[in-house]
Design an enzyme around this catalytic site. Structure first.
Site, PDB file in Angstrom:
ATOM      1  N   GLU A 136      35.175 -24.474 -18.525  1.00 26.55           N
ATOM      2  CA  GLU A 136      35.255 -25.167 -17.239  1.00 26.55           C
ATOM      3  C   GLU A 136      36.326 -26.257 -17.333  1.00 26.55           C
ATOM      4  OE1 GLU A 136      30.667 -24.974 -15.621  1.00 26.55           O
ATOM      5  OE2 GLU A 136      31.113 -26.306 -17.301  1.00 26.55           O
TER       6      GLU A 136
ATOM      7  N   ASN B  10      25.968 -26.060 -16.647  1.00 27.40           N
ATOM      8  CA  ASN B  10      24.919 -26.940 -17.159  1.00 27.40           C
ATOM      9  C   ASN B  10      24.041 -27.540 -16.074  1.00 27.40           C
ATOM     10  OD1 ASN B  10      25.435 -26.477 -19.820  1.00 27.40           O
ATOM     11  ND2 ASN B  10      26.672 -28.298 -20.134  1.00 27.40           N
TER      12      ASN B  10
ATOM     13  N   SER C  29      30.583 -32.272 -20.929  1.00 29.90           N
ATOM     14  CA  SER C  29      30.135 -31.719 -19.649  1.00 29.90           C
ATOM     15  C   SER C  29      29.321 -32.740 -18.875  1.00 29.90           C
ATOM     16  CB  SER C  29      29.282 -30.464 -19.890  1.00 29.90           C
ATOM     17  OG  SER C  29      28.078 -30.816 -20.558  1.00 29.90           O
TER      18      SER C  29
ATOM     19  N   HIS D  38      35.839 -28.075 -20.725  1.00 28.90           N
ATOM     20  CA  HIS D  38      34.503 -27.897 -21.304  1.00 28.90           C
ATOM     21  C   HIS D  38      34.298 -26.482 -21.859  1.00 28.90           C
ATOM     22  CE1 HIS D  38      29.996 -27.176 -20.728  1.00 28.90           C
ATOM     23  NE2 HIS D  38      30.160 -27.830 -21.853  1.00 28.90           N
TER      24      HIS D  38
END
Length: 293
Positions: free
Chosen positions: A155, A194, A122, A143
């Protein structure tokens, strides 16, 4: 490559994340190769997955037949040459750019030219890896979130080099393993979740380092006031304090911004080997270490 043509998935890295991604793919009916340079790590991953799957059978979440079928779909390998028939690769090794670039260069040689090469990172966007291969259009980020067996969201990130076909194939594969994928149309370090979580983590560490509250109290506030299922320090222990450290180191190297350096307390934990659940101690102490991540 179309998603329906993908029969075999390889996961590189048999730590907590990689092993669980492999099991998710195996439960989805794919033939899976779980690859790691260390035989001991592969054995530890198998043992950990057995325990996790047995608990799911005991709780009625999966049948014994489903679990047996999934394990039958997984092969363990320490040789990248075993990926000669792989259609889709998910890299889940250490968050270090040079290690990933070296791996992607090797993957470009040993895998079929139609294979998609994805990184679970990420932080390191796939544009930093694509030119290590001769198939940049087939490179992307996919991800997963920790623990991959539980967390639904994935993701999928389309770099400027990634073809629409590759992005869509990755999205369809994620749907086929019962995940909920979100497609980012362009790259940004940290992606969505994140980047938002990072701001919360930074503030939590600031409050701790400056003596406003203990890590237990900060976690409690996040759980009881913000309705988070887990506090930021417990989450750091779960994902690995060293992961947070490597992520921040990578970001600092990219930006040169002192604010992006790993926090002092995080660096101290890493230097002491207090990495969280996997080492038996992080911000909290655990009765027994988890399997090596």
């Amino acid at each position: 490559m179309q998603s329906h043509e993908i029969k075999e998935i390889a996961v590189i890295g048999s730590g907590t994340m990689g092993s669980q991604i492999a099991m998710v793919c195996a439960l989805g009916g794919y033939n899976v190769i779980l690859n790691d340079i260390e035989e001991g790590s592969l054995h530890a991953a198998h043992v950990a997955l057995k325990k996790q799957m047995n608990r799911r059978v005991e709780k009625g979440r999966l049948t014994e037949q489903q679990v047996n079928d999934a394990f039958a779909n997984i092969r363990y390998s320490s040789d990248l040459k075993d990926l000669s028939q792989t259609d889709f690769v998910i890299e889940a090794i250490v968050e270090k750019l040079e290690a990933k670039r070296d791996l992607f260069g090797k993957l470009d040689v040993v895998t079929p030219q139609h294979a998609i090469l994805a990184t679970n990172s990420s932080t390191i966007t796939s544009s930093k890896l694509a030119d290590a291969t001769k198939r940049p259009e087939k490179v992307c980020n996919v991800h997963f979130f920790n623990p991959a067996l539980v967390m639904e969201l994935v993701e999928v990130v389309k770099g400027p080099h990634t073809s629409n076909e590759t992005a869509q194939a990755a999205m369809e594969v994620m749907k086929s393993i019962q995940k909920t994928p979100v497609l980012l149309k362009k790259e940004i370090s940290g992606f969505i979740a994140n980047r938002i979580l990072g701001k919360l983590m930074d503030e939590a560490v600031y409050l701790l380092e400056n003596g406003y509250a203990t890590h237990q109290e900060i976690d409690l506030v996040c759980k009881k006031a913000l309705n988070h299922p887990i506090g930021p320090f417990a989450l750091m222990d779960l994902t690995g304090i060293d992961v947070n450290y490597f992520v921040r180191q990578q970001r600092f190297q990219e930006t040169g911004d002192e604010r992006d350096r790993p926090a002092r307390i995080v660096q101290e934990k890493v230097e002491k080997g207090e990495l969280g659940r996997k080492s038996g101690k992080g911000f909290y102490t655990y009765s027994e270490p988890a399997v090596k991540a």
